[in-house]
Structures are given as C-alpha cells and as structure tokens.
Design a protein around this motif. Structure first.
Motif, PDB file in Angstrom:
ATOM      1  N   ARG A  87      -3.104   4.152   4.834  1.00 25.57           N
ATOM      2  CA  ARG A  87      -3.050   2.691   4.808  1.00 25.57           C
ATOM      3  C   ARG A  87      -3.705   2.120   6.061  1.00 25.57           C
ATOM      4  NH1 ARG A  87       2.821   0.546   4.121  1.00 25.57           N
ATOM      5  NH2 ARG A  87       3.380   2.402   5.316  1.00 25.57           N
ATOM      6  N   GLY A  88      -4.515   1.097   5.868  1.00 23.63           N
ATOM      7  CA  GLY A  88      -5.164   0.448   6.993  1.00 23.63           C
ATOM      8  C   GLY A  88      -4.314  -0.679   7.553  1.00 23.63           C
ATOM      9  N   LEU A  89      -4.859  -1.398   8.517  1.00 20.24           N
ATOM     10  CA  LEU A  89      -4.165  -2.519   9.133  1.00 20.24           C
ATOM     11  C   LEU A  89      -4.734  -3.839   8.615  1.00 20.24           C
ATOM     12  CD1 LEU A  89      -4.047  -1.314  12.860  1.00 20.24           C
ATOM     13  CD2 LEU A  89      -2.273  -1.073  11.116  1.00 20.24           C
ATOM     14  N   ASN A  90      -3.869  -4.825   8.460  1.00 19.86           N
ATOM     15  CA  ASN A  90      -4.342  -6.141   8.038  1.00 19.86           C
ATOM     16  C   ASN A  90      -4.761  -6.958   9.255  1.00 19.86           C
ATOM     17  OD1 ASN A  90      -1.990  -7.119   9.249  1.00 19.86           O
ATOM     18  ND2 ASN A  90      -0.892  -7.348   7.318  1.00 19.86           N
ATOM     19  N   LEU A  95       0.567  -2.692   9.014  1.00 17.31           N
ATOM     20  CA  LEU A  95       0.118  -1.790   7.966  1.00 17.31           C
ATOM     21  C   LEU A  95       0.013  -2.518   6.642  1.00 17.31           C
ATOM     22  CD1 LEU A  95       2.026   1.592   8.487  1.00 17.31           C
ATOM     23  CD2 LEU A  95      -0.449   1.224   8.549  1.00 17.31           C
ATOM     24  N   MET A  96      -1.071  -2.278   5.927  1.00 16.21           N
ATOM     25  CA  MET A  96      -1.209  -2.868   4.599  1.00 16.21           C
ATOM     26  C   MET A  96      -0.212  -2.219   3.648  1.00 16.21           C
ATOM     27  SD  MET A  96      -5.380  -3.165   4.408  1.00 16.21           S
ATOM     28  CE  MET A  96      -5.347  -4.186   2.929  1.00 16.21           C
ATOM     29  N   ASP A 129       1.767   8.309  -2.899  1.00 12.55           N
ATOM     30  CA  ASP A 129       2.747   7.315  -3.373  1.00 12.55           C
ATOM     31  C   ASP A 129       2.637   6.000  -2.614  1.00 12.55           C
ATOM     32  OD1 ASP A 129       3.688   8.887  -1.239  1.00 12.55           O
ATOM     33  OD2 ASP A 129       5.762   8.307  -1.598  1.00 12.55           O
ATOM     34  N   GLU A 130       1.677   5.904  -1.694  1.00 12.39           N
ATOM     35  CA  GLU A 130       1.341   4.631  -1.055  1.00 12.39           C
ATOM     36  C   GLU A 130      -0.005   4.118  -1.551  1.00 12.39           C
ATOM     37  OE1 GLU A 130       1.485   5.554   3.087  1.00 12.39           O
ATOM     38  OE2 GLU A 130       3.672   5.502   3.180  1.00 12.39           O
ATOM     39  N   THR A 131      -0.503   4.727  -2.622  1.00  9.57           N
ATOM     40  CA  THR A 131      -1.770   4.317  -3.230  1.00  9.57           C
ATOM     41  C   THR A 131      -1.472   3.417  -4.410  1.00  9.57           C
ATOM     42  OG1 THR A 131      -2.723   6.461  -2.610  1.00  9.57           O
ATOM     43  CG2 THR A 131      -3.898   5.183  -4.268  1.00  9.57           C
ATOM     44  N   GLU A 287       9.711  -4.416   2.532  1.00  7.72           N
ATOM     45  CA  GLU A 287       8.374  -4.074   3.029  1.00  7.72           C
ATOM     46  C   GLU A 287       7.300  -4.703   2.161  1.00  7.72           C
ATOM     47  OE1 GLU A 287       5.685  -0.064   3.929  1.00  7.72           O
ATOM     48  OE2 GLU A 287       7.854   0.083   3.662  1.00  7.72           O
ATOM     49  N   GLN A 288       7.488  -4.630   0.841  1.00  8.70           N
ATOM     50  CA  GLN A 288       6.466  -5.158  -0.060  1.00  8.70           C
ATOM     51  C   GLN A 288       6.364  -6.673   0.019  1.00  8.70           C
ATOM     52  OE1 GLN A 288       7.337  -3.647  -3.966  1.00  8.70           O
ATOM     53  NE2 GLN A 288       6.897  -1.528  -3.416  1.00  8.70           N
TER      54      GLN A 288
END
Length: 311
Positions: A87-90, A95-96, A129-131, A287-288
């Motif tokens: 996961r990248g950063l926004n 974390l995205m 599972d974070e995709t 989180e979401q």
C-alpha cells in the motif's frame, strides 16, 4: 559474515519450499499465510533472494550474508528482477486503504518482460488481502497463465476472505506466531525495547511497531481498565480513551489489548464471542472509513460496557 534476515521460527515452511525447489518444477505462486507481525515479508524476501541466486552455507542455503551482492540488491529493493507491491501513501502521508489495480498492472507488465539477469522474475504482493477486488481480478490472468521462470509470493494476513480462484492456484505456506524464545530472539536482534515482549505475544513485528512511548502508555491504560472488569471504572475509561487517541500506534495497541482480552473470554462465553466479532468489524471499518482514533476508542470501550451488561 552475518546472515541476511536471520530466520526466527518458520523452519518447517522454509524446508517445504526448499524441498519443492529441489524435487520438482517449482510452482509459480505461493501463498504465505499467518497473523501480522510474524515475519511473512522477511520470509518472502529470503525466498526471493534464494531464487535470484543468493546462497548461504550448504546447511542453511537461505542464510546468505551481507557480502552477497544478490542479498544486498534484494535488501535495498534494487534488484531488477524483483518487484514488491505494498500500500502506498496518500496526499496526507497516510497509508492508502488498499493496493490498487494500477499497481497490480505494473506487476503483470513486469512479468511480460525478459529477466534482466537471465534468471527468475519474482513478484511479492504484501498483502493480497489488502488488494482491492479489481486488483485481485487483474492478477488472475498471471496466475492462470504464468510466464516461464516467474514466481509470485502472495502474503496473506487473513484480514479479508481471499478469492477462491486465487487460493486454488497457489501452494500454501502457513506461518504461525513465534514461540516465546524465538520472539524474544527476534526482538533482541532488532534492538527493540524490553517492553516490546509484553506486547508482541509471538509477533515481534507487532511488538516493535507498538513499542513507542504513546503505544506503551495506551497498553498500560487498557490493562488498567480491563483489571477493573466487570465493573469498569469510568475514570479509568476516560484515561484509556485519552491515551488511545494520541496517534495511530496508540489506537492500534489499545485495540489489540481489548480484542485479545475479549477473545480470551469468547471460547467459554457466546456473548463475548458476539462482542468480539462486532469489535473486530469496528476495527476494520474504522480504518476503511478513516475514523479518527478517538471515535474508534470510544466505540471499543462501549463494547466493553456492552459485554459487562451481557454477563
């Protein structure tokens, strides 16, 4: 020569992979499963470095040393035949929510190219599972029709159900929480503070991540509150809410303490099991939905009061 990413635990999973590599045509996709913080990413990097040519002694071929050029390239994320997705950063530095379909497409495109060094091409997705769903679907073609000399390591924390079409195309390596001894060795090797062992519970990555002063303060506040059960102290609850809302690490540490405490009671108490499930969903939803730490902490404490009324 020091070992690259010394292995603490997971020896059986490592042996299974090495046996498969030695005996047969290596399978193209490996699902590395287990709870967060036990070293799954480090484990995948060790396997990738081995396939790309890093070698330790005959008795421990994955224990390449820091003088090994392949080890150094993998460690520095500069090996041309290795790609890792996370996961990248926004724009706010957070974390995205997930690994995007665009990220997955860069990996599938990478697999269409010839290896830069003539060997394997390795991809690591941390974590599958974070995709997001579109990203997972974009990965299917590579799993169904893998290019030659291509291996995928898919890390799975178990946060979300995995598409059956992905699982069925992977060999599974299950990793477990570490023994107390191995966990302490991992924490010592990382230079973690002494208090980290109390938080880790077999997951050194968790202990390291949650051993900052705010996180440790949140843990102590949570434990003080839980010791007042079943008649939870409102004063301790307010102190716990304040400690939990300091930063991301403090709310994560606070949440983990409460969920572990409820889980210990869930085996014998159906009402505790229901509260645990509700609280676990709340943690994921927080989180979401980008709920702030104070909101999440308040709802978690409310769940404790709900449990106290049910018993």
């Amino acid at each position: 020569m020091s070992a690259a990413w010394p292995l603490f635990g997971h020896a059986e999973a490592e042996r299974r992979f090495l046996d498969a590599h030695a005996r047969t045509r290596l399978h193209h996709a490996w699902l590395i499963e287990g709870p967060e913080g036990i070293g799954k990413h480090r484990f995948a990097l060790r396997l990738a470095a081995f396939l790309l040519g890093a070698r330790g002694p005959d008795a421990a071929p994955l224990d390449a040393g820091e003088r090994d050029p392949v080890w150094r390239a993998v460690y520095a994320a500069s090996h041309p035949d290795l790609r890792t997705l996370q996961r990248g950063l926004n724009d706010k530095g957070k974390l995205m929510q997930d690994i995007s379909v665009e990220q997955v497409r860069t990996l599938t495109e990478f697999f269409t190219m010839k290896p830069a060094l003539g060997g394997w091409r390795i991809g690591i997705i941390d974590a599958i599972d974070e995709t997001n769903r579109n990203g997972a679907n974009a990965l299917l073609k590579t799993l169904e029709e893998p290019p030659p000399k291509c291996v995928l390591f898919l890390i799975n924390h178990g946060r979300e159900p995995l598409l059956p079409t992905i699982r069925s195309r992977c060999r599974v390596l299950k990793l477990s929480a570490l023994s107390d001894e191995d966990c302490q060795r991992a924490l010592d090797a990382a230079g973690a503070p002494q208090q980290a062992a109390r938080i880790a519970k077999g997951r050194p990555g968790k202990g390291i991540r949650l051993s900052s002063p705010p996180a440790l303060a949140a843990v102590e506040a949570a434990r003080a509150l839980l010791r007042s059960a079943p008649n939870f102290s409102d004063k301790l609850a307010m102190s716990a809410l304040t400690a939990a809302a300091v930063d991301d690490a403090s709310i994560e540490a606070f949440r983990a303490e409460l969920l572990d405490w409820i889980a210990d009671r869930a085996e014998a108490d159906p009402s505790a099991a229901r509260v645990w499930l509700k609280q676990a969903r709340l943690a994921a939803d927080g989180e979401q939905l980008n709920m702030d730490a104070a909101q999440v902490a308040s709802k978690l404490v409310a769940g404790l009061y709900e449990l106290a009324q049910a018993v």
